[in-house]
Design an enzyme around this catalytic site. Structure first.
Site, mmCIF file in Angstrom:
data_model
loop_
_atom_site.group_PDB
_atom_site.id
_atom_site.type_symbol
_atom_site.label_atom_id
_atom_site.label_comp_id
_atom_site.label_asym_id
_atom_site.label_seq_id
_atom_site.Cartn_x
_atom_site.Cartn_y
_atom_site.Cartn_z
ATOM 1 N N TRP A 1 9.843 -26.894 91.544
ATOM 2 C CA TRP A 1 9.710 -26.243 90.242
ATOM 3 C C TRP A 1 9.277 -27.268 89.199
ATOM 4 C CZ3 TRP A 1 11.782 -23.428 93.978
ATOM 5 C CH2 TRP A 1 11.599 -22.052 93.915
ATOM 6 N N SER B 1 14.903 -29.727 92.360
ATOM 7 C CA SER B 1 14.071 -29.728 93.555
ATOM 8 C C SER B 1 12.857 -28.854 93.276
ATOM 9 C CB SER B 1 14.848 -29.174 94.757
ATOM 10 O OG SER B 1 13.991 -28.934 95.850
ATOM 11 N N GLU C 1 12.625 -34.186 94.947
ATOM 12 C CA GLU C 1 13.996 -33.699 94.988
ATOM 13 C C GLU C 1 14.934 -34.869 95.296
ATOM 14 O OE1 GLU C 1 13.902 -30.616 97.904
ATOM 15 O OE2 GLU C 1 13.181 -31.910 99.491
ATOM 16 N N ASP D 1 20.708 -35.367 104.589
ATOM 17 C CA ASP D 1 21.125 -35.550 103.199
ATOM 18 C C ASP D 1 22.437 -36.333 103.096
ATOM 19 O OD1 ASP D 1 18.959 -33.811 102.441
ATOM 20 O OD2 ASP D 1 20.251 -32.111 102.909
ATOM 21 N N ASP E 1 20.823 -30.399 94.879
ATOM 22 C CA ASP E 1 20.639 -31.857 94.988
ATOM 23 C C ASP E 1 21.240 -32.613 93.808
ATOM 24 O OD1 ASP E 1 19.277 -31.214 97.262
ATOM 25 O OD2 ASP E 1 17.427 -32.238 96.731
ATOM 26 N N ASN F 1 15.555 -25.780 89.965
ATOM 27 C CA ASN F 1 16.288 -25.346 91.153
ATOM 28 C C ASN F 1 17.602 -26.111 91.194
ATOM 29 O OD1 ASN F 1 16.916 -24.093 93.528
ATOM 30 N ND2 ASN F 1 15.444 -25.206 94.783
ATOM 31 N N ALA F 2 18.716 -25.398 91.143
ATOM 32 C CA ALA F 2 20.032 -26.008 90.965
ATOM 33 C C ALA F 2 20.613 -26.532 92.275
ATOM 34 C CB ALA F 2 20.983 -25.024 90.311
#
Length: 376
Positions: free
Chosen positions: A226, A224, A263, A73, A207, A204-205
């Site tokens: 969901w 990401s 994501e 990442d 990235d 999803n909190a």
């Protein structure tokens, strides 16, 4: 910041990474797996294997050497003095503290050196946040952004196999670890989940990616799996969401497919367009990774983002820009700075540590208003 020890001194590391989805994404079946965190295997070392930019690689690839693994990442930025910096996901099992790792290059991305980590340990408030169960093994998916002389470093922590996640913030006035003013100051949580976002959707909190609109308004792209990727308004100098940001968020990407495997959003403005880069499919599975970089564009930062065929990225659109090719397996987790695409991949040419997560760099070409690369 932890000492800048040689990578080989970090010892043996376990390779594991994943964020298994445990709830339905938009249009998706529950329980589909996904991933963003990183792990590493074997003894870490410098210049392990041939990166995608190795000599003889495709046009636009930057030949990289030195400490180029384990990097997952990568968030790329360039300092005022010309130093290239990459911030990457921390090591699993809290190896070397488990916090965000730092890498530098003084020759325009050709040679890289490991610079240690942001902190010696994960902030205590994160353990308190997750105190009702398993604690995060490491900090994930950093983003680095400069505004008005302050560097904003966003990072994520999450409970494995859930969307119990938080994106947090640290700030600094310099990126140079040798500067006497160098200190990453913890600014605490920025955005967390589970929580409803735009029209009651789940997200999803993790990235985070920061972008500024034409009128100067700053935004955070985040998500990401969901229901995918959303755009949330933030403000300076806090770097945190404005009041009502979640309910007023804009839905940017939703694949409407099982698992909703999307994501790592990153938006770059170029030539009157906003380009949204994302990672599709399965990360963090070594040789079996199917990660790939896709892109769409819009005249407005808030979208809609369409691919080259005119398909909306909310509804399955997205033009694949980079995917597995030869020994370069599962490229993704990308960022873009000044036309350079930074990403990680699993290096099939690394004989010592097969499929080690490794840094790749491309200087993007452009054709008819779209980014292009020429994979092997």
């Amino acid at each position: 910041m932890s000492p800048r020890r040689p990578l080989a001194a970090l010892g043996a590391l376990a390779i594991t990474a994943a964020l298994a989805i445990g709830a339905p994404a938009s249009g998706a079946a529950a329980g589909a797996p996904g991933a963003t965190a990183s792990g590493t295997a074997g003894a870490a070392g410098a210049a392990v294997g041939s990166p995608s930019g190795a000599k003889g690689g495709p046009p636009g690839a930057i030949e990289v050497a030195g400490d180029i693994a384990p990097i997952h990442d990568p968030a790329l930025t360039v300092d005022d003095d010309g130093t290239w910096w990459v911030y990457s996901t921390g090591l699993v099992n809290r190896e070397n503290g488990g916090t965000v790792q730092i890498w530098s290059s003084h020759d325009r991305g050709a040679t890289w050196a490991y610079e240690g980590t942001v902190w010696d340990e994960i902030p205590a408030w994160i353990d308190e946040h997750f105190s009702d169960g398993a604690l995060p093994e490491n900090l994930w998916a950093p983003e680095i952004y400069e505004h008005d002389g302050t560097y904003y470093l966003y990072y994520s922590a999450s409970r494995f196999e859930t969307n119990n996640s938080v994106t947090a913030l640290a700030t600094n006035t310099t990126l140079d670890p040798d500067d006497p003013d160098y200190e990453w100051v913890d600014q605490g949580p920025v955005i967390s989940s589970p929580a409803p976002i735009e029209d009651g959707k789940e997200f999803n909190a993790i990235d985070a990616g920061i972008v500024t609109g034409k009128d100067g308004t700053p935004y955070m792209a985040i998500g990401s799996h969901w229901y995918g990727i959303f755009l949330v308004e933030i403000s300076w100098p806090s770097g945190k969401p404005v009041a009502g940001a979640l309910e007023n968020a804009v839905h940017l990407v939703d694949r409407f497919a099982p698992g909703n495997r999307v994501e790592a959003p990153y938006i770059e403005k170029r030539g009157g367009w906003y380009y949204l880069y994302v990672s599709f499919d399965a990360c963090c599975a070594g040789a079996d990774s199917t990660y790939k970089v896709a892109v769409g564009r819009s005249r407005a930062v808030t979208g809609p983002y369409l691919d080259k065929e005119g398909r909306d990225m909310v509804g399955g659109g997205g033009t694949v820009l980079l995917e597995s090719n030869g020994p370069v397996v599962g490229p993704g987790g990308q960022s873009v700075h000044d036309g350079v695409l930074a990403y990680h991949y699993y290096d099939g040419a690394n004989e010592q540590n097969p499929y080690f997560p490794t840094l790749g760099l491309y200087r993007l070409g452009w054709k008819a208003g779209w980014p292009v690369i020429n994979p092997r």
